[in-house]
Each structure stands twice: as structure tokens, then as C-alpha cells.
Write a protein that holds these residues in place. Structure first.
Motif, PDB file in Angstrom:
ATOM      1  N   VAL A  14       0.856  -1.178   0.000  1.00 13.66           N
ATOM      2  CA  VAL A  14       0.000   0.000   0.000  1.00 13.66           C
ATOM      3  C   VAL A  14       0.894   1.231   0.000  1.00 13.66           C
ATOM      4  O   VAL A  14       1.800   1.354   0.816  1.00 13.66           O
ATOM      5  N   ARG A  15       0.633   2.138  -0.924  1.00 18.42           N
ATOM      6  CA  ARG A  15       1.441   3.358  -0.979  1.00 18.42           C
ATOM      7  C   ARG A  15       1.255   4.167   0.301  1.00 18.42           C
ATOM      8  O   ARG A  15       0.131   4.394   0.741  1.00 18.42           O
ATOM      9  N   PRO A  16       2.325   4.659   0.875  1.00 16.50           N
ATOM     10  CA  PRO A  16       2.187   5.544   2.035  1.00 16.50           C
ATOM     11  C   PRO A  16       1.624   6.894   1.624  1.00 16.50           C
ATOM     12  O   PRO A  16       1.706   7.294   0.459  1.00 16.50           O
ATOM     13  N   VAL A  17       1.062   7.590   2.583  1.00 14.23           N
ATOM     14  CA  VAL A  17       0.595   8.953   2.352  1.00 14.23           C
ATOM     15  C   VAL A  17       1.806   9.862   2.143  1.00 14.23           C
ATOM     16  O   VAL A  17       2.809   9.765   2.862  1.00 14.23           O
ATOM     17  N   ARG A  18       1.703  10.735   1.160  1.00 11.99           N
ATOM     18  CA  ARG A  18       2.723  11.746   0.910  1.00 11.99           C
ATOM     19  C   ARG A  18       2.050  13.114   0.885  1.00 11.99           C
ATOM     20  O   ARG A  18       0.908  13.240   0.425  1.00 11.99           O
ATOM     21  N   ILE A  19       2.781  14.128   1.344  1.00 14.25           N
ATOM     22  CA  ILE A  19       2.244  15.485   1.378  1.00 14.25           C
ATOM     23  C   ILE A  19       3.111  16.404   0.531  1.00 14.25           C
ATOM     24  O   ILE A  19       4.331  16.500   0.740  1.00 14.25           O
ATOM     25  N   LEU A 239     -10.423   5.976  -1.501  1.00  9.32           N
ATOM     26  CA  LEU A 239     -10.450   5.900  -2.958  1.00  9.32           C
ATOM     27  C   LEU A 239      -9.071   5.627  -3.554  1.00  9.32           C
ATOM     28  O   LEU A 239      -8.942   5.482  -4.762  1.00  9.32           O
ATOM     29  N   GLY A 240      -8.058   5.575  -2.706  1.00  9.11           N
ATOM     30  CA  GLY A 240      -6.729   5.246  -3.191  1.00  9.11           C
ATOM     31  C   GLY A 240      -5.781   6.405  -3.337  1.00  9.11           C
ATOM     32  O   GLY A 240      -4.676   6.242  -3.861  1.00  9.11           O
ATOM     33  N   VAL A 241      -6.181   7.592  -2.905  1.00 12.38           N
ATOM     34  CA  VAL A 241      -5.288   8.744  -3.018  1.00 12.38           C
ATOM     35  C   VAL A 241      -4.122   8.588  -2.050  1.00 12.38           C
ATOM     36  O   VAL A 241      -4.308   8.198  -0.898  1.00 12.38           O
ATOM     37  N   SER A 242      -2.922   8.904  -2.521  1.00  9.40           N
ATOM     38  CA  SER A 242      -1.761   8.838  -1.629  1.00  9.40           C
ATOM     39  C   SER A 242      -0.935  10.118  -1.614  1.00  9.40           C
ATOM     40  O   SER A 242      -0.146  10.321  -0.691  1.00  9.40           O
ATOM     41  N   LEU A 243      -1.093  10.984  -2.625  1.00  3.40           N
ATOM     42  CA  LEU A 243      -0.367  12.254  -2.640  1.00  3.40           C
ATOM     43  C   LEU A 243      -1.372  13.383  -2.454  1.00  3.40           C
ATOM     44  O   LEU A 243      -2.268  13.578  -3.276  1.00  3.40           O
TER      45      LEU A 243
END
Length: 270
Positions: A14-19, A239-243
Motif C-alpha cells: 500500500v502506498r504511504p501517504v505523501r504530502i 479511494l486510493g489517493v496517496s499524494l
């Protein structure tokens, strides 16, 4: 709703959250932009973005403004860790081979941190005042689709080559044409869509990926955000957002929203 984290996976992970933090280079002196970029990196953001406009957006269209790619080169020199990009470069403003060369050069200045963002553009005044033809939206998207293979080809022959594999971010949400371009060429898809509009566009993107035999999970989802991340973030993450990218303008770059989203990221990734 689309399946939980269905677009946030890379292989079995799973892609980590990025900001990201977009520092709009408007209504500010360069020293203000420089100071804000240093603070964004110190806060621990994952990426710093500029934009590709020639005039300020909003009511004060005659205010101070700087060109995005040259600002990005300066930010590349002064930072050491954050990803860097123009969110996003207008395809019509530069020959595709030139854009690839510019991105490759900033990539070397930064030590391999460039995210190459591109889109079709939309501000008629910018086209006209800088001497570019302003074609209809469909043609602009078609020209973007034609430019992307040229960009990729040039990146492959430049000497020296980019430091590493440079991700291509494409912004836009046109459902009949743009999302097909995204399906074919994007590593990252950036959108302002939300709610049911975003759900519908994600469904179409997955459909178009299926038509060309591409795994839609190979595309990272990127959105512009504001507000309380504990309220705004979870539905987008589902929904799959990561950035997630916040935006702020000069002269006094307010990074309070970015701080909240970075703290939320750390909670999500822990």
C-alpha cells in the motif's frame, strides 16, 4: 465507492501517504519563496511544487509573479530532500524536447528529485500575451498526448541522462480524452475532482487502463486539499489517493494547513 485503497497499491504494498506543498510564485519576492521552501522542507513535507503561470491568479492579476521552472531550479539548489515539481507545466509553452531537457537539468541540480508535471493549460491570457496560439481544449489535450512520447524519448537520449527514473505527473480530468492520456502515460494523476465526480473519473481511468492492458494500480492518485485532514483525508484515502497537496501564495506563505496534513500523514503511515 471504489474498493478500499484500490489505487494506492504498488505490487503487494500500500502506498504511504505523501504530502506536497505548492508555493505559488505570486505576490511575493523571491526571498519570500526561498524562505517558505526552506520551511516546507524543515517541516518534513514530501514535495515542493511551483506552478506554470505567467501572471497571478485571482483578483490581483497585475501583482508580482515569477516563472515556475526557474524558481524550481533555485529551490532545487537550496533544498536537499524534498521532491520537486511544477504543478503543472503547460505543454503548449515549451517544445517537448526542451521541457525534457529543462526537467533533466533541474533533476541533476536536485540530485534526482524532480517530478515532471505536465498538463494542457487553460489560461487564455497567458497564451495570448506570450504569443502562443490558444486552440480549443480538445486540441490542447491531443497535442499533450502527442508531446508525451517525445518527452520520454528525449529523456532517454539526453547526456547525461536524468539521475533516476523521473516520474511523470499528468493533471487534468477530461473524461473522454485526458483520462486516456493519463492511462497511457502517467505515473501520477493529479486532479481537483472530489466526491462522486472523483469516483466516476477513477472508474473511467481504470476502464481506459484495462483497454490498453495497463494495471491501474501502477498510477498514483494525487489531489489538491485543504481543511481538516481528519475529515477530508479518510474518504480520499479510501479511494486510493496517496499524494495530498496543499497550496499557499505569497507574500506571507501560510503553512499552517501543510503542518496539519503532515501530522496526519505521520499518523497514517505509523
Amino acid at each position: 465507492m471504489v474498493g478500499v485503497l484500490s489505487g494506492a497499491r504498488w505490487g503487494d504494498f500500500v502506498r504511504p501517504v505523501r504530502i506536497g506543498v505548492q508555493l505559488a510564485p505570486q505576490r511575493a519576492d523571491y526571498v519570500d519563496i526561498r524562505r517558505a521552501a526552506a520551511e516546507v522542507e524543515a517541516l518534513g513535507a514530501d514535495a515542493v511544487f511551483t506552478w506554470d503561470h505567467f501572471f497571478p491568479l485571482g483578483k490581483d492579476a497585475g501583482g508580482k509573479h515569477f516563472e515556475g521552472w526557474t524558481v524550481l531550479a533555485g529551490v532545487a539548489e537550496q533544498t536537499a530532500r524534498v521532491g520537486l515539481g511544477v504543478l503543472v507545466s503547460c505543454n503548449s509553452y515549451r517544445n517537448p524536447e526542451l521541457l525534457a531537457d529543462m526537467a533533466r537539468t533541474v533533476d541533476h541540480i536536485s540530485g534526482g528529485r524532480v517530478i515532471l508535471g505536465v498538463g494542457a493549460g487553460f489560461k487564455e491570457r497567458e497564451f495570448v500575451e506570450y504569443g502562443y496560439e490558444f486552440p480549443a481544449a480538445g486540441r490542447r489535450v491531443a497535442e499533450l498526448g502527442e508531446a508525451l512520447p517525445r518527452i520520454k524519448k528525449r529523456l532517454g537520449v539526453l547526456n547525461p541522462a536524468p539521475v533516476g527514473r523521473m516520474p511523470i505527473l499528468i493533471a487534468g480530468g477530461g473524461e473522454q480524452k485526458m483520462l486516456r492520456v493519463v492511462a497511457e502515460h502517467a505515473d501520477i494523476w493529479n486532479t481537483f475532482a472530489e466526491g462522486e465526480d472523483l469516483v466516476r473519473k477513477l472508474g473511467l481511468l481504470k476502464k481506459y487502463c484495462g483497454e490498453i492492458g495497463r494495471d491501474p494500480a501502477s498510477i498514483e492518485y494525487s489531489v489538491h486539499v485543504g481543511g481538516d485532514p481528519r475529515e477530508v483525508g479518510p474518504p480520499l484515502r479510501e479511494l486510493g489517493v496517496s499524494l495530498f497537496t496543499t497550496s499557499t501564495s505569497g507574500p506571507d506563505y501560510d503553512l499552517d494547513t501543510a503542518r496539519q496534513w503532515i501530522a496526519w500523514r505521520d499518523e497514517q503511515n505509523s
